[in-house]
Design an enzyme around this catalytic site. Structure first.
Site, mmCIF file in Angstrom:
data_model
loop_
_atom_site.group_PDB
_atom_site.id
_atom_site.type_symbol
_atom_site.label_atom_id
_atom_site.label_comp_id
_atom_site.label_asym_id
_atom_site.label_seq_id
_atom_site.Cartn_x
_atom_site.Cartn_y
_atom_site.Cartn_z
ATOM 1 N N SER A 190 -39.048 -32.540 24.226
ATOM 2 C CA SER A 190 -39.032 -33.999 24.176
ATOM 3 C C SER A 190 -40.478 -34.527 24.090
ATOM 4 O O SER A 190 -41.187 -34.161 23.151
ATOM 5 C CB SER A 190 -38.267 -34.550 25.379
ATOM 6 N N ASP A 413 -28.073 -33.724 19.848
ATOM 7 C CA ASP A 413 -29.082 -34.476 20.605
ATOM 8 C C ASP A 413 -28.675 -35.951 20.583
ATOM 9 O O ASP A 413 -28.470 -36.529 19.516
ATOM 10 C CB ASP A 413 -30.454 -34.286 19.949
ATOM 11 N N HIS A 452 -29.699 -33.082 24.135
ATOM 12 C CA HIS A 452 -31.148 -33.201 24.215
ATOM 13 C C HIS A 452 -31.745 -32.126 25.132
ATOM 14 O O HIS A 452 -31.411 -32.054 26.306
ATOM 15 C CB HIS A 452 -31.512 -34.596 24.735
#
Ligand SMILES: *[C@@H]1O[C@H](CO)[C@@H](O)[C@H](O)[C@H]1NC(C)=O
Ligand SMILES: *[C@@H]1O[C@H](CO)[C@@H](O)[C@H](O)[C@H]1NC(C)=O
Ligand SMILES: *[C@@H]1O[C@H](CO)[C@@H](O)[C@H](O)[C@H]1NC(C)=O
Ligand SMILES: *[C@@H]1O[C@H](CO)[C@@H](O)[C@H](O)[C@H]1NC(C)=O
Ligand SMILES: *[C@@H]1O[C@H](CO)[C@@H](O)[C@H](O)[C@H]1NC(C)=O
Ligand SMILES: *[C@@H]1O[C@H](CO)[C@@H](O)[C@H](O)[C@H]1NC(C)=O
Length: 520
Positions: A190, A413, A452
């Site tokens: 991320s 995601d 994610h």
């Protein structure tokens, strides 16, 4: 690797661990070009435990023995104070350094990433970039007293801090063990993934290997695109409940799951999934015992979340989510006391738009309509792409230094659009002489059904150890064509994920066995 080599490596590591050269308490200030070390404080920790914190660290990491170093830095003429943490294993150092990244608005996760890294034998470091530790908001540092954006702070958060942190970590590693790390790595997801790409793009000689999950690259564009479903909810004055949203995702999965010949609640190739939310209009859904009929406006909201934002003439501005991805992060709502639902923007886009794009903490992002959205989208891009966009496709310098880049992302995601990742990869291929030449140093793996960073909210085949695959590539020249993966359900079926553009294809046999799949 042969047994002799293994055992000689092990004894070398043991010897290094038992005879580190410098006492933890007597480490001296590292030399960081452009910065001044204010203080350095090393303390031995024995049998230390980092407690679990979902979703980042699923179980506690205990029995850690390390030298815990805190370095405070400042920059010439500035009043900034940067905290860099370096953890150095007291025993069984594996000869390598691994820097770790942060999440959302935090440059580093500190204990949450340092713990597992030190447990695996690496020396490790993490930084707060001088903006403090608050993943949820940039409010303490985004704006100066006069209301203008603090670009220095943003630059430090976006990229400058990565360099300082790696220099400090590597120097203290060398000082402590009396030998430089044999290999240096980056590992992050991320924001941590974006920071890894900062290193590949701006500081190409810092790391031998960079492992990047769900990178928050294309930041100035994709973060605005995260707001789009909220714009459409306001426009349609329709606020689908999480139950309705789940119905849309489940229906897409039911329709497209079997296309690859395996019924496993995983869409293997979302591009082949032609489900459209409008198919579900008029259907009745059971939500907590209440029958809800799916409306055309609800389908419009979801269709927009999947297509991504468009300008006023309908031209695409950015990508949307894949069919089957959870919708309730970006199409999120909140219930008033009387039960009425209202829009609830995801905090990353809400804060970004308020503090950096509009520069007014009191701005209400729910006021954005389809016209003002386009202005804000381009304003974000024009003002910030060169700072935090992290979308520079020229990786030739990193390649020339012999660096290897392993990137992976879940296709479900729910926050960062996989289409943006393909967009970046395609631009790199164009600039770096095509797919084959790019694959020499940069491999991308998409994991069907995975959310994610593989935090585990969806059913998908989560790569077991992408970082290990990177180490094997860097140290033994074995470029990975596939990575073993495990399905996130009760059966824990074994799968593989394949180097882009290949995908795992079922070739028959036990669907729970990785051997029943090949990359095609
Ligand atoms: C160094 O760190 C230890 C442990 O965190 C702390 O107790 C001590 O006060 C620190 N010393 C200085 C000089 O900051
Ligand atoms: C290490 O800490 C654990 C608790 O995390 C404790 O149960 C154990 O006894 C400790 N071991 C030693 C050798 O102190
Ligand atoms: C960012 O770093 C620069 C120097 O590299 C420094 O002048 C500035 O004060 C820093 N700002 C913050 C908020 O950390
Ligand atoms: C969704 O909205 C609720 C408030 O209704 C909030 O508590 C939750 O954190 C939001 N979820 C996400 C992923 O933003
Ligand atoms: C419910 O509360 C919201 C916000 O407090 C208000 O805007 C809305 O009009 C109310 N709806 C009803 C049906 O009372
Ligand atoms: C969108 O919002 C702007 C600013 O609030 C306003 O001037 C404009 O009329 C709105 N456009 C539409 C189509 O509602």
């Amino acid at each position: 690797m042969n047994i002799l080599l293994l055992s000689s490596l092990a004894s070398a590591a043991l010897a290094a661990g038992q005879t580190h050269k410098t006492d933890c308490q007597h480490l001296t200030a590292p030399n960081v070009p452009g910065a001044t070390v204010l203080s350095i404080n090393g303390t031995e920790r024995w049998n230390y435990t980092v407690p679990a914190l979902r979703p980042f660290l699923l179980s506690p990491v205990s029995g850690l023995n390390f030298c815990d170093v805190t370095v405070l830095l400042t920059h010439a003429g500035a009043k900034d104070q940067v905290t860099v943490k370096v953890w150095l294993p007291l025993q069984d150092w594996n000869g390598r350094f691994q820097a770790n990244g942060g999440s959302a608005y935090a440059a580093g996760e500190f204990d949450l990433t340092l713990g597992p890294t030190v447990k695996a034998g690496y020396s490790s470091s993490s930084t707060d970039a001088g903006v403090g530790f608050n993943p949820e908001t940039p409010s303490p540092w985004a704006l100066k007293a006069d209301g203008s954006v603090d670009f220095d702070a943003l630059i430090n958060f976006s990229y400058r801090s990565i360099h300082d942190m790696a220099v400090v970590g590597k120097e203290l590693t060398a000082q402590f063990y009396g030998t430089k790390p044999k290999y240096s790595y980056w590992n992050g997801c991320s924001t941590g993934g974006r920071q890894g790409m900062v290193a590949a793009q701006r500081y190409p000689d810092l790391f031998d290997g960079i492992s990047v999950g769900a990178p928050a690259i294309n930041w100035a564009k994709y973060v605005l695109a995260e707001q789009w479903p909220q714009v459409i909810m306001q426009q349609e004055q329709t606020f689908p409940s999480s139950c309705e949203l789940k119905f849309f995702s489940d229906t897409a999965i039911a329709e497209c799951d079997g296309l690859d010949g395996v019924k496993d609640r995983i869409i293997n190739d979302p591009e082949k999934c032609h489900y459209t939310p409008y198919q579900s209009v008029g259907q009745e859904v059971d939500c907590d015992g209440k029958k809800v009929t799916i409306t055309k406006s609800a389908a419009t909201v979801v269709a927009n979340a999947l297509q991504g934002p468009v300008d006023t003439s309908g031209r695409p501005l950015w990508y949307g989510l894949n069919a089957g991805a959870p919708l309730d992060s970006l199409v999120n709502t909140t219930a008033a006391v009387n039960g009425t639902l209202a829009g609830y923007p995801f905090f990353v886009n809400d804060e970004w738009i308020k503090y950096f794009v509009v520069r007014n903490p009191d701005y209400n992002t729910l006021e954005i309509n389809a016209t003002t959205f386009v202005d804000l989208f381009w304003k974000s891009y024009i003002d910030y792409d060169s700072t935090i966009g992290t979308d520079e496709a020229d990786l030739s310098s990193f390649h020339q230094h012999g660096g290897k880049l392993l990137m992976w992302q879940g296709l479900s995601d729910q926050l960062i659009f996989p289409g943006g990742t393909v967009d970046y990869r395609t631009r790199v291929e164009r600039l770096m002489g095509g797919r084959h030449k790019t694959n020499d140093f940069f491999r991308l793996f998409f994991a069907p059904g995975v959310d994610h960073c593989g935090f585990g909210s969806t059913i998908g085949a989560i790569p077991d150890d992408p970082f290990g695959a990177l180490v094997n590539w860097v140290e033994h020249g074995k470029a990975p064509d596939s990575i073993p993966a495990t399905v996130n359900d009760e059966a824990k079926a074994k799968r593989i994920v394949c180097a882009y553009p290949q995908r795992a294809e079922y070739i028959g046999g036990d669907v729970n066995s990785a051997a029943s799949f090949r990359c095609a």
